[in-house]
Design an enzyme around this catalytic site. Structure first.
Site, short mmCIF file in Angstrom:
data_model
loop_
_atom_site.label_atom_id
_atom_site.label_comp_id
_atom_site.label_asym_id
_atom_site.label_seq_id
_atom_site.Cartn_x
_atom_site.Cartn_y
_atom_site.Cartn_z
N LYS A 262 29.95 35.54 34.45
CA LYS A 262 30.59 34.71 34.74
C LYS A 262 30.14 33.46 35.87
CE LYS A 262 34.33 33.28 33.62
NZ LYS A 262 34.86 32.36 32.44
N ASP B 225 38.07 56.78 38.38
CA ASP B 225 37.73 55.34 38.68
C ASP B 225 36.85 54.55 37.77
OD1 ASP B 225 38.42 53.28 40.05
OD2 ASP B 225 37.86 53.86 41.92
N TYR C 87 30.67 41.77 33.87
CA TYR C 87 31.70 40.41 33.26
C TYR C 87 31.37 39.66 34.30
CZ TYR C 87 35.91 37.65 33.82
OH TYR C 87 36.90 36.83 33.98
N LEU D 142 45.67 45.36 32.84
CA LEU D 142 46.64 46.14 33.51
C LEU D 142 48.33 45.87 33.29
CD1 LEU D 142 47.07 48.36 35.74
CD2 LEU D 142 47.61 46.46 37.45
N ASP E 243 37.57 34.54 40.47
CA ASP E 243 37.66 34.99 41.78
C ASP E 243 36.63 36.08 41.77
OD1 ASP E 243 39.38 36.74 41.01
OD2 ASP E 243 40.45 36.65 42.76
N GLU E 244 36.27 36.76 40.63
CA GLU E 244 35.66 37.94 40.65
C GLU E 244 34.07 37.53 40.86
OE1 GLU E 244 36.55 40.83 37.71
OE2 GLU E 244 38.55 40.20 37.33
P1 NAD Z 1 41.13 36.42 26.44
O1 NAD Z 1 40.28 37.59 26.51
O2 NAD Z 1 42.52 36.66 26.48
O3 NAD Z 1 40.87 35.39 25.60
C1 NAD Z 1 39.61 34.87 25.43
C2 NAD Z 1 39.41 33.91 24.10
O4 NAD Z 1 38.23 33.60 23.83
C3 NAD Z 1 39.95 34.60 22.80
O5 NAD Z 1 40.70 33.76 21.98
C4 NAD Z 1 38.61 34.82 22.23
O6 NAD Z 1 38.54 34.87 20.70
C5 NAD Z 1 37.80 33.58 22.64
N1 NAD Z 1 36.28 33.71 22.42
C6 NAD Z 1 35.51 34.92 22.94
N2 NAD Z 1 34.14 34.65 22.48
C7 NAD Z 1 34.30 33.49 22.05
C8 NAD Z 1 33.21 32.82 21.52
N3 NAD Z 1 31.89 33.09 21.58
N4 NAD Z 1 33.27 31.49 20.82
C9 NAD Z 1 34.69 30.99 20.93
N5 NAD Z 1 35.71 31.72 21.44
C10 NAD Z 1 35.37 32.92 21.73
O7 NAD Z 1 40.83 35.56 28.10
P2 NAD Z 1 41.86 34.97 29.29
O8 NAD Z 1 42.34 36.07 30.06
O9 NAD Z 1 42.82 34.14 28.41
O10 NAD Z 1 40.74 34.18 29.98
C11 NAD Z 1 40.50 33.09 29.69
C12 NAD Z 1 39.30 32.66 30.86
O11 NAD Z 1 39.80 32.42 31.86
C13 NAD Z 1 38.11 33.37 30.89
O12 NAD Z 1 37.04 32.30 30.90
C14 NAD Z 1 38.33 34.28 31.99
O13 NAD Z 1 37.03 34.45 32.49
C15 NAD Z 1 38.82 33.26 32.94
N6 NAD Z 1 39.93 33.86 33.80
C16 NAD Z 1 40.94 34.97 33.43
C17 NAD Z 1 41.72 35.40 34.38
C18 NAD Z 1 42.69 36.34 33.88
O14 NAD Z 1 43.21 37.17 34.72
N7 NAD Z 1 42.95 36.76 32.63
C19 NAD Z 1 41.44 34.94 35.83
C20 NAD Z 1 40.79 34.41 36.14
C21 NAD Z 1 39.66 33.52 35.23
P1 TYD Z 2 42.36 44.27 34.91
O1 TYD Z 2 43.69 44.10 34.29
O2 TYD Z 2 41.27 45.11 33.82
O3 TYD Z 2 41.72 43.09 35.51
P2 TYD Z 2 40.52 42.95 36.58
O4 TYD Z 2 39.71 44.12 36.44
O5 TYD Z 2 39.69 41.64 35.98
O6 TYD Z 2 41.02 42.97 37.87
O7 TYD Z 2 42.61 45.39 36.05
C1 TYD Z 2 43.47 45.07 36.96
C2 TYD Z 2 43.50 46.13 38.07
O8 TYD Z 2 43.99 47.34 37.39
C3 TYD Z 2 42.04 46.72 38.35
O9 TYD Z 2 41.86 47.07 39.67
C4 TYD Z 2 41.91 48.00 37.51
C5 TYD Z 2 43.17 48.56 37.22
N1 TYD Z 2 43.45 49.19 35.87
C6 TYD Z 2 43.97 50.50 36.14
O10 TYD Z 2 44.23 51.10 37.29
N2 TYD Z 2 44.25 51.14 35.09
C7 TYD Z 2 43.92 50.47 33.46
O11 TYD Z 2 44.29 51.17 32.86
C8 TYD Z 2 43.55 48.95 33.60
C9 TYD Z 2 43.29 48.40 32.34
C10 TYD Z 2 43.21 48.53 35.10
#
Ligand code: NAD
Ligand code: TYD
Length: 339
Positions: free
Chosen positions: A157, A275, A153, A193, A126-127
């Site tokens: 995306k 921040d 980032y 977080l 959603d970002e």
């Molecule tokens: P993560 O950082 O935990 O995992 C990313 C994985 O991708 C890791 O295992 C890493 O080794 C692998 N990777 C990185 N670069 C690579 C490359 N060049 N080739 C092959 N593998 C590679 O991420 P996540 O939180 O599990 O997120 C997964 C997906 O979901 C991402 O595309 C992210 O943008 C999307 N997403 C995440 C969130 C969230 O809250 N975490 C929310 C919405 C969407």
């Molecule tokens: P994060 O988990 O990095 O996810 P995203 O930035 O993709 O939403 O951060 C979630 C929220 O928490 C974001 O508003 C930033 C805040 N945050 C802190 O306040 N302290 C921290 O140490 C981190 C990592 C995030």
């Protein structure tokens, strides 16, 4: 059917593999991961002896390696989780975000075009919509909300999303995209977080809250994200974007206080720090499309999910400690090299 899951050694990818093995045990999973700092083979340990699971260490931006794998495996569905995912890291070093998130996506889609595919599914965020104001709680991101990114980032995306839609329109590639809100749950790397705050609170360390802690995120339990991706990649309409979120908005301060309460730790651990530059104020998803078309609804309420998540981290302190000590990166060599 063979499903190629990229980034499966990370947080959501490893939860997705578990979900697929549970819900569609007949399908074979081929996991490709470069094992960057965020990839952890321990997350895949439950599947390594499963005959319908194969792990391949490869970079999605490595065209030769990806083509060779497609040539050998001819996957039916590709789900692309692989990405650089931490906003703070993208502020310090944007380049690798462009390489993996944009170029990697392109290489995967070129391979899909060359070898044929039933569906290419892009896991997005959603970002890409930027942020919403704090004082208009009735505003939500829909699939029509213009892309308006804030961080390197989210810009990488969004670029990937545009390329995915371009490959559909120009080359007829059967694609779909899900844009999900913030996930939480087991196996999340402790730079984000919720796991960061849990791991620091357990050690009575200060909890660094950015700015005033008023920023709002729309939290979704990771299994609910997995069920949404599974539905869209199998039944969603080709060429479409689906927003995924569960109306679970919380300020960062509320989340941190909930964690402290559950762990019986004092609020005096909270420290307000400088921040994040360009810090998005509020994310909030309108999931009407995925609900209306595919019947998807989240199953886990935030209060239950956060408790289950905290319990998982308490039960898996070793997993957390090996990451903090850096030992998890030896795991592949020790356990799986040559397999
Ligand atoms: P993560 O950082 O935990 O995992 C990313 C994985 O991708 C890791 O295992 C890493 O080794 C692998 N990777 C990185 N670069 C690579 C490359 N060049 N080739 C092959 N593998 C590679 O991420 P996540 O939180 O599990 O997120 C997964 C997906 O979901 C991402 O595309 C992210 O943008 C999307 N997403 C995440 C969130 C969230 O809250 N975490 C929310 C919405 C969407
Ligand atoms: P994060 O988990 O990095 O996810 P995203 O930035 O993709 O939403 O951060 C979630 C929220 O928490 C974001 O508003 C930033 C805040 N945050 C802190 O306040 N302290 C921290 O140490 C981190 C990592 C995030």
């Amino acid at each position: 059917m063979t499903i190629l899951v990229t980034g499966g050694a990370g947080f959501i990818g490893s939860n997705f593999i578990a979900y697929e093995r549970r819900v569609h045990p007949e399908d074979r999973i081929l996991c490709v991961d470069a094992l960057t700092y965020a990839g952890n083979m321990e997350n895949l340990a439950p599947f390594m002896d499963d005959p319908l699971f194969r792990f391949v260490k490869a970079d999605i931006a490595d065209r030769q390696a990806i083509y060779a794998l497609f040539e050998e495996e001819k996957p039916d569905i590709v789900v692309n989780f692989a990405a650089e995912t931490h906003v703070d890291r993208s502020v310090h070093d944007p380049e690798v975000f462009l390489r993996t998130n944009m170029m990697g996506t392109q290489v995967l889609m070129d391979a899909c075009r060359k070898y044929g595919i039933q569906r290419y599914h892009q896991v997005s965020t959603d970002e890409v919509y930027g942020d919403l104001p704090l004082d208009e709680p009735d505003l939500f991101f829909t699939e029509e909300t213009p892309l308006h990114t804030s961080s390197p980032y989210s810009a990488s995306k969004a670029s990937a999303d545009l390329m995915v839609l371009a490959y559909h329109r120009t080359f007829g590639l059967p694609v779909s995209i899900t844009r999900c809100s913030n996930n939480y749950g087991p196996y999340q790397f402790p730079e984000k977080l919720i796991p960061l705050m849990i791991s620091r609170a357990l050690k009575d360390q200060t909890l660094p809250v950015y700015g005033t802690g008023e920023n709002v995120r729309d939290w979704l339990f990771v299994d609910d994200h997995c069920s949404a991706i599974d539905l869209v990649m199998r039944k969603g309409r080709v060429g479409e974007v689906y927003n995924v979120g569960g109306h679970n908005e919380r300020t960062n301060l509320e989340v941190v206080k909930t964690i402290l309460r559950e762990l019986n730790k004092p609020e005096s651990l909270i420290t307000f720090v400088t921040d994040r530059p360009g810090h998005d104020r509020r994310y909030a998803i309108d999931p009407a499309k995925i609900h209306g078309e595919l019947g998807w609804l989240p199953e886990t309420k935030f209060d239950d999910g956060i408790r289950a998540t905290i319990r998982w981290y308490l039960d898996n302190v070793g997993w957390l400690e090996r990451i903090i000590a850096g030992e998890y990166q030896d795991y592949y060599e020790k356990m799986y090299a040559g397999r």
